[in-house]
Enzyme design. Structure first.
Site, PDB file in Angstrom:
ATOM      1  N   HIS A  78      -6.089  -0.791   6.684  1.00 40.83           N
ATOM      2  CA  HIS A  78      -6.009  -1.576   7.916  1.00 40.83           C
ATOM      3  C   HIS A  78      -7.339  -1.618   8.688  1.00 40.83           C
ATOM      4  O   HIS A  78      -7.808  -2.676   9.069  1.00 40.83           O
ATOM      5  CB  HIS A  78      -4.928  -1.021   8.850  1.00 40.83           C
ATOM      6  CG  HIS A  78      -3.573  -0.909   8.218  1.00 40.83           C
ATOM      7  ND1 HIS A  78      -3.108  -1.799   7.278  1.00 40.83           N
ATOM      8  CD2 HIS A  78      -2.571  -0.018   8.390  1.00 40.83           C
ATOM      9  CE1 HIS A  78      -1.871  -1.467   6.920  1.00 40.83           C
ATOM     10  NE2 HIS A  78      -1.536  -0.372   7.572  1.00 40.83           N
ATOM     11  N   LYS A  95      -2.037   9.530  15.119  1.00 35.78           N
ATOM     12  CA  LYS A  95      -0.621   9.571  15.499  1.00 35.78           C
ATOM     13  C   LYS A  95      -0.497  10.472  16.723  1.00 35.78           C
ATOM     14  O   LYS A  95      -1.329  11.354  16.952  1.00 35.78           O
ATOM     15  CB  LYS A  95       0.208  10.168  14.363  1.00 35.78           C
ATOM     16  CG  LYS A  95       0.061   9.349  13.069  1.00 35.78           C
ATOM     17  CD  LYS A  95       1.391   8.901  12.549  1.00 35.78           C
ATOM     18  CE  LYS A  95       1.270   8.101  11.283  1.00 35.78           C
ATOM     19  NZ  LYS A  95       1.637   6.687  11.458  1.00 35.78           N
ATOM     20  N   ASP A 105      -4.085   6.512   4.796  1.00 37.00           N
ATOM     21  CA  ASP A 105      -2.941   5.719   5.265  1.00 37.00           C
ATOM     22  C   ASP A 105      -3.386   4.534   6.121  1.00 37.00           C
ATOM     23  O   ASP A 105      -2.773   3.473   6.088  1.00 37.00           O
ATOM     24  CB  ASP A 105      -2.005   6.635   6.084  1.00 37.00           C
ATOM     25  CG  ASP A 105      -0.719   5.937   6.510  1.00 37.00           C
ATOM     26  OD1 ASP A 105      -0.130   5.220   5.680  1.00 37.00           O
ATOM     27  OD2 ASP A 105      -0.289   6.107   7.672  1.00 37.00           O
ATOM     28  N   LYS A 119       0.821  -1.194   0.000  1.00 36.75           N
ATOM     29  CA  LYS A 119       0.000   0.000   0.000  1.00 36.75           C
ATOM     30  C   LYS A 119       0.868   1.262   0.000  1.00 36.75           C
ATOM     31  O   LYS A 119       2.031   1.159   0.388  1.00 36.75           O
ATOM     32  CB  LYS A 119      -0.946  -0.014   1.197  1.00 36.75           C
ATOM     33  CG  LYS A 119      -0.192   0.043   2.539  1.00 36.75           C
ATOM     34  CD  LYS A 119      -1.118   0.214   3.677  1.00 36.75           C
ATOM     35  CE  LYS A 119      -1.316   1.656   4.028  1.00 36.75           C
ATOM     36  NZ  LYS A 119      -0.208   2.272   4.782  1.00 36.75           N
ATOM     37  N   HIS A 129      -0.608  -5.474   5.955  1.00 31.01           N
ATOM     38  CA  HIS A 129       0.110  -6.258   6.961  1.00 31.01           C
ATOM     39  C   HIS A 129      -0.722  -6.510   8.217  1.00 31.01           C
ATOM     40  O   HIS A 129      -0.437  -7.421   8.975  1.00 31.01           O
ATOM     41  CB  HIS A 129       1.484  -5.644   7.285  1.00 31.01           C
ATOM     42  CG  HIS A 129       1.442  -4.454   8.179  1.00 31.01           C
ATOM     43  ND1 HIS A 129       1.190  -3.186   7.721  1.00 31.01           N
ATOM     44  CD2 HIS A 129       1.626  -4.328   9.520  1.00 31.01           C
ATOM     45  CE1 HIS A 129       1.227  -2.343   8.739  1.00 31.01           C
ATOM     46  NE2 HIS A 129       1.490  -3.004   9.836  1.00 31.01           N
TER      47      HIS A 129
HETATM   48  C1  BG6 Z   1       1.470   1.630   7.978  1.00 29.99           C
HETATM   49  C2  BG6 Z   1       1.245   3.123   7.938  1.00 29.99           C
HETATM   50  O1  BG6 Z   1       0.734   0.992   6.983  1.00 29.99           O
HETATM   51  O2  BG6 Z   1       1.097   1.129   9.246  1.00 29.99           O
HETATM   52  C3  BG6 Z   1       2.001   3.804   9.061  1.00 29.99           C
HETATM   53  O3  BG6 Z   1       1.669   3.635   6.686  1.00 29.99           O
HETATM   54  C4  BG6 Z   1       1.670   3.177  10.395  1.00 29.99           C
HETATM   55  O4  BG6 Z   1       1.704   5.198   9.085  1.00 29.99           O
HETATM   56  C5  BG6 Z   1       1.824   1.661  10.331  1.00 29.99           C
HETATM   57  O5  BG6 Z   1       2.540   3.714  11.363  1.00 29.99           O
HETATM   58  C6  BG6 Z   1       1.315   1.008  11.602  1.00 29.99           C
HETATM   59  O6  BG6 Z   1       1.635  -0.356  11.595  1.00 29.99           O
HETATM   60  P1  BG6 Z   1       1.838  -1.144  12.938  1.00 29.99           P
HETATM   61  O7  BG6 Z   1       1.978  -2.583  12.533  1.00 29.99           O
HETATM   62  O8  BG6 Z   1       3.074  -0.583  13.588  1.00 29.99           O
HETATM   63  O9  BG6 Z   1       0.616  -0.891  13.757  1.00 29.99           O
END
Ligand code: BG6
Length: 488
Positions: free
Chosen positions: A238, A338, A233, A146, A176
């Site tokens: 997600h 964030k 994002d 992505k 992911h």
């Molecule tokens: C990513 C985003 O896909 O996921 C980031 O681009 C974010 O901005 C991240 O920080 C968060 O992933 P995780 O696994 O650390 O929760």
């Protein structure tokens, strides 16, 4: 476990952040666990004009920072390094692809995986160059990271051009979050137990909350983030994928299309949020200077690389509903941001209150049941229920049945990328997004950012280290609900 066929994994963007932080360590760990076949090669590619030795030095010093000393033994490292090859490629020039063709020659029978850990702007050029050099064999797969597009039209354009080169079942769109252990466990919880399914519906569930809070800011990727924002994002991919897993109907099997068909129905059942309804049911925020874990941090506007006067949101909260028999009328609250108070990702299912309480409030009653599925920082599931407090009085007290995965299984929890990479090598598509899912997600998201753009106002400020703008609590307050922010 299914043995892997010999493979060539061609990693584009091999010197980049994702490769160094996640992909190469994930491959190394699976190598150490002896899950990669002897005849499995990793062909790293990057724009840098470095040689293989320099690349290996970079990888080693990166591992030295990230892996424990007992993981990074000389034996393991030397045997892993033998798998690594390096080809310098500029995505816009054919020359590097000719070098790649030489490196891959004679291995057409191997599984070939092209992992594009590069900016999406390069996806099409890379795939077209691969095709031109006739590197796309019958056994080839492409993995796309992505963001897949910026809106529906750009997602369609990328998908169609890549779809002209790779068949849909050879395209692995990574999210992911779907590789996280707890997300897998959510499937096990829902479809491996009889207990929850009868309760998993509007009659028993009052609301569902999906919250992914981060403490990190955007330092280092402000350029990307400022053009993207939290909605694109995090929510478009997600959070919506988590929503799909929590809300979907039981699929007929674990096969990729059976699961993806059900997820797609969830995305299509989302109520449209556009114009006034988007403004009413969403909250945008942007962090100001504050403190995280006692340390002062600067505001988003001061981060280097952020446009002056940027209206990019670093926080989003949304109230959504699903128009189907199972979920009609149940609010699904989504939230991500964030520089929030804690790093925590969780899904909370709040059940309805008992219809008639025989215990009055003086007995401590009044906590409806709650199921908390925690993805981060620790992975686990807690079911909150009422029990009698020890003693003579009939005093009720909330307690939790607590399943902590690390404690229960006493085993290292694999990183999401380890599982996803192995699934790509095994040819399992269940945890990857299909093209129609991608389009459905963009179709729902797009009217929201259009409404924000048309409204033209700035996101609401929030102090770094808090839970976001006050309007986010008010969004739930309208329904008499509140975010799950404490341990109960
Ligand atoms: C990513 C985003 O896909 O996921 C980031 O681009 C974010 O901005 C991240 O920080 C968060 O992933 P995780 O696994 O650390 O929760």
């Amino acid at each position: 476990m299914q043995a892997l066929e010999p493979f060539d994994l061609i990693l584009f963007g091999a010197t980049g952040d994702l490769s160094m932080r996640k992909l190469l360590p994930a491959l190394y760990r699976r190598h150490c666990a002896q899950q990669l076949p002897d005849n499995g090669r990793i062909v790293a590619t990057a724009r840098s004009e470095i040689d293989r030795e320099t690349f290996l030095e970079n990888v080693y010093s990166n591992f030295a920072q990230r892996l424990d000393a007992e993981e990074l033994t000389q034996d393991h490292w030397h045997s892993f390094a033998k798998r690594l090859h390096f080809v310098s490629i500029d995505a816009t020039q054919p020359r590097g692809f000719e070098d790649l063709a030489r490196c891959l020659a004679g291995r057409e029978q191997c599984t070939r995986v092209f992992f594009l850990a590069v900016a999406p702007a390069h996806f099409v050029a890379i795939c077209e160059n691969l095709e031109q050099q006739q590197l796309v064999t019958k056994r080839s797969r492409v993995v796309l990271e992505k963001p897949l597009g910026h809106d529906l039209a750009s997602a369609q354009s990328i998908s169609e051009r890549i779809g002209a080169i790779f068949a849909e079942d050879a395209i692995y769109r990574i999210d992911h979050y779907l590789g996280k252990e707890t997300v897998q466990n959510l499937m096990a919880l829902r479809f491996g137990n009889m207990l929850f399914e009868p309760l998993w519906r509007r009659d028993w569930v009052r609301d569902v909350q999906i919250s992914v809070a981060e403490q990190v800011g955007v330092a280092g990727r402000a350029d990307f983030y400022d053009r993207t924002g939290a909605l694109r994002d995090m929510v478009q991919n997600h959070l919506l994928q988590l929503l799909c897993i929590i809300a979907m109907e039981p699929p007929t099997s674990i096969e990729a299309d059976a699961v993806r068909d059900e997820k797609l129905k969830v995305l299509r059942a989302l109520n449209e949020l556009s114009g006034q309804s988007a403004l009413r049911d969403t909250v945008r925020g942007q962090y100001r200077a504050g403190a995280i874990a006692g340390q002062p941090v600067i505001g988003y506007a001061e981060e280097s690389g952020v446009e002056p006067g940027s209206k990019t949101e670093t926080f989003v909260a949304i109230r959504a509903e699903l128009a189907n028999w199972r979920w009609a009328g149940v609010p699904f609250y989504l939230r991500t941001g964030k520089r929030l108070q804690e790093r925590s990702a969780e899904i909370v299912v709040n059940f309805r209150d008992v219809p008639h309480s025989i215990f009055d409030v003086t007995y401590g009653a009044g906590h409806p049941n709650r199921l908390v599925i925690q993805l981060q920082p620790d992975e686990g599931v807690r079911l909150h229920m009422m029990a009698k407090s020890p003693g003579d009085r009939m005093q009720l007290r909330p307690v939790a049945l607590n399943l902590d995965f690390a404690e229960a299984f006493q085993q290292r929890q694999a990183d999401a990328y380890e599982r996803l990479l192995m699934d790509v090598l095994r040819g399992r598509l269940t945890l990857f997004m299909r093209r129609d899912e991608l389009y459905a997600a963009w179709s729902w998201i797009e009217p929201i950012f259009t409404a924000w753009q048309e409204a033209g106002d700035a996101p609401k400020p929030y102090t770094a280290g808090t839970w976001g703008p006050a309007a986010s609590s008010a969004l739930l307050g309208r329904d008499g609900a509140s975010w799950h922010e404490e341990s109960w």
